[in-house]
Design a protein around this motif. Structure first.
Motif, short mmCIF file in Angstrom:
data_model
loop_
_atom_site.label_atom_id
_atom_site.label_comp_id
_atom_site.label_asym_id
_atom_site.label_seq_id
_atom_site.Cartn_x
_atom_site.Cartn_y
_atom_site.Cartn_z
N THR A 74 0.96 -1.25 -0.01
CA THR A 74 -0.03 0.12 0.01
C THR A 74 0.71 1.28 -0.25
N ASP A 75 0.37 2.32 -0.12
CA ASP A 75 1.07 3.71 -0.19
C ASP A 75 2.02 3.69 1.01
N ALA A 76 1.10 3.66 2.09
CA ALA A 76 1.54 3.80 3.55
C ALA A 76 2.52 2.53 3.58
N MET A 77 3.01 1.66 3.30
CA MET A 77 3.66 0.92 3.43
C MET A 77 5.18 1.37 2.94
N ALA A 78 4.65 1.94 1.60
CA ALA A 78 5.53 2.56 0.82
C ALA A 78 6.31 3.64 1.82
N ARG A 79 5.54 4.23 2.45
CA ARG A 79 6.08 5.64 2.77
C ARG A 79 7.06 4.69 4.95
N GLY A 80 6.44 3.13 4.34
CA GLY A 80 7.75 2.81 6.11
C GLY A 80 6.80 2.53 6.94
N GLY A 81 5.18 2.01 6.69
CA GLY A 81 4.48 1.21 7.33
C GLY A 81 3.66 2.31 8.43
N ASN A 82 2.27 1.02 9.20
CA ASN A 82 1.41 1.78 9.66
C ASN A 82 1.07 0.89 10.30
N ALA A 83 -0.10 0.97 11.43
CA ALA A 83 -0.53 0.23 12.52
C ALA A 83 -0.94 -0.91 11.70
N ALA A 84 -2.22 -0.44 10.73
CA ALA A 84 -2.56 -0.82 9.98
C ALA A 84 -1.98 -2.09 9.11
N SER A 85 -0.92 -1.79 8.77
CA SER A 85 -0.16 -2.77 7.81
C SER A 85 0.29 -3.64 8.52
N ILE A 86 1.19 -2.62 9.21
CA ILE A 86 1.65 -4.00 10.89
C ILE A 86 1.02 -5.30 11.52
N THR A 153 -11.07 12.95 16.56
CA THR A 153 -12.03 12.70 15.95
C THR A 153 -12.40 12.39 14.24
N VAL A 154 -12.59 11.71 13.80
CA VAL A 154 -12.69 11.81 12.16
C VAL A 154 -13.24 11.49 11.52
N SER A 155 -14.13 12.09 10.14
CA SER A 155 -15.31 10.97 9.63
C SER A 155 -14.21 9.54 8.37
N LEU A 156 -15.29 9.06 8.21
CA LEU A 156 -14.88 7.66 7.87
C LEU A 156 -14.05 8.03 6.32
N GLN A 157 -14.41 9.02 5.47
CA GLN A 157 -14.55 9.15 3.93
C GLN A 157 -12.71 9.84 5.01
N ASP A 158 -12.74 10.59 6.14
CA ASP A 158 -11.12 11.15 6.28
C ASP A 158 -10.53 10.37 6.72
N ALA A 159 -10.67 9.27 7.12
CA ALA A 159 -9.86 8.41 7.69
C ALA A 159 -8.67 7.70 7.12
N ARG A 160 -7.33 7.19 7.82
CA ARG A 160 -6.58 7.01 7.30
C ARG A 160 -6.09 6.03 7.34
N PRO A 161 -5.88 4.73 6.93
CA PRO A 161 -4.54 3.32 7.77
C PRO A 161 -4.10 3.92 8.40
N GLY A 162 -4.22 3.18 9.89
CA GLY A 162 -3.64 2.45 11.33
C GLY A 162 -4.57 3.90 11.71
N VAL A 175 -11.69 -2.24 20.46
CA VAL A 175 -10.68 -1.26 19.76
C VAL A 175 -9.81 -1.84 18.34
N VAL A 176 -10.27 -1.98 17.07
CA VAL A 176 -9.73 -1.75 16.77
C VAL A 176 -8.73 -1.27 15.27
N LEU A 177 -8.21 -1.21 14.56
CA LEU A 177 -7.65 -0.46 13.11
C LEU A 177 -8.13 -0.57 12.14
N PHE A 178 -7.74 0.87 11.58
CA PHE A 178 -9.05 1.75 10.44
C PHE A 178 -7.66 0.81 9.30
#
Length: 218
Positions: A74-86, A153-162, A175-178
């Motif tokens: 994913t784009d997030a992984m290309a930037r070094g990863g995030n909590a969801a990709s982990i 707090t952020v809307s679903l439309q504005d949420a980011r992976p992690g 609790v889970v991760l988006f």
């Protein structure tokens, strides 16, 4: 027939990056490696066929990318990863095994049926988003810590992976991760009570009904 070239997939590699570095395309690499069914998921440590002669696309074990830790392209992984990709690296893992494995900074004393905050905290720490003092094995305490540190707090439309997804209602907390969208639908990942005995494993899902998504200061 030309010589067959192979690449050992490294942590952080994506299929698009490998294709670009080797003058190939994602489709060509998938044709050479039929074991890859999802171009966004390859495996660190596996051998990837980069080229070869006639019949290379029909190769079997030599062209199959298999391993123990998934690398999400994913784009997030290309930037070094995030909590969801982990978190995706541990899909299907029983939390009782995971928390004692040393792969994530999880608290081992937490019962096997209530590790959702323990797992999310560990993934956030591993991603470098929070430090150990901000994490908690309690959903309510984790939520309090993060909001106290400026998570909004952020809307679903504005949420980011992690981003963190909270369900705190009717005396129950989870609790889970988006993890992004697939076919227009949101995907969530976390330590969920999916086992027959009520214990948790890392799985997709875990968010339904009214939930709150919080994101770190942007």
């Amino acid at each position: 027939m030309t010589a067959i070239a192979n690449h050992t997939i490294a942590w952080g590699d994506t299929l698009s990056q490998i294709a670009q570095r080797n003058g190939s395309t994602i489709d060509a690499l998938m044709a050479l490696n039929p074991g890859i069914s999802n171009p966004d998921v390859i495996y660190a440590g596996a051998s990837l066929r980069l080229g070869g002669g006639e019949g290379a696309a029909g190769a079997d074990s030599a062209s199959t990318a298999i391993g123990t830790r998934a690398v999400a392209g994913t784009d997030a992984m290309a930037r070094g990863g995030n909590a969801a990709s982990i978190a995706q690296q541990f899909l299907g893992t029983h939390v009782g095994e995971l928390k004692h494995s040393g792969q994530l900074p999880m608290q081992t004393w937490v019962p096997d049926n209530v590790n959702c905050a323990n797992f999310v905290s560990a993934c956030l720490q591993e991603a470098g988003v929070i430090d150990a003092s901000q994490g908690s094995a309690s959903v309510d305490q984790l939520a309090s810590n993060l909001k106290g540190d400026g998570w909004q707090t952020v809307s679903l439309q504005d949420a980011r992976p992690g981003d963190v997804v909270l369900m705190q209602r009717d005396g129950q907390s989870h609790v889970v991760l988006f993890s992004g969208f697939e076919n227009g639908q949101p995907r969530f990942i976390g330590s969920n009570n999916v086992n027959n005995d009520g214990t948790q494993s890392i799985s997709w899902g875990g968010a339904s009904g009214r939930y709150e998504i919080i994101t770190p200061p942007r």
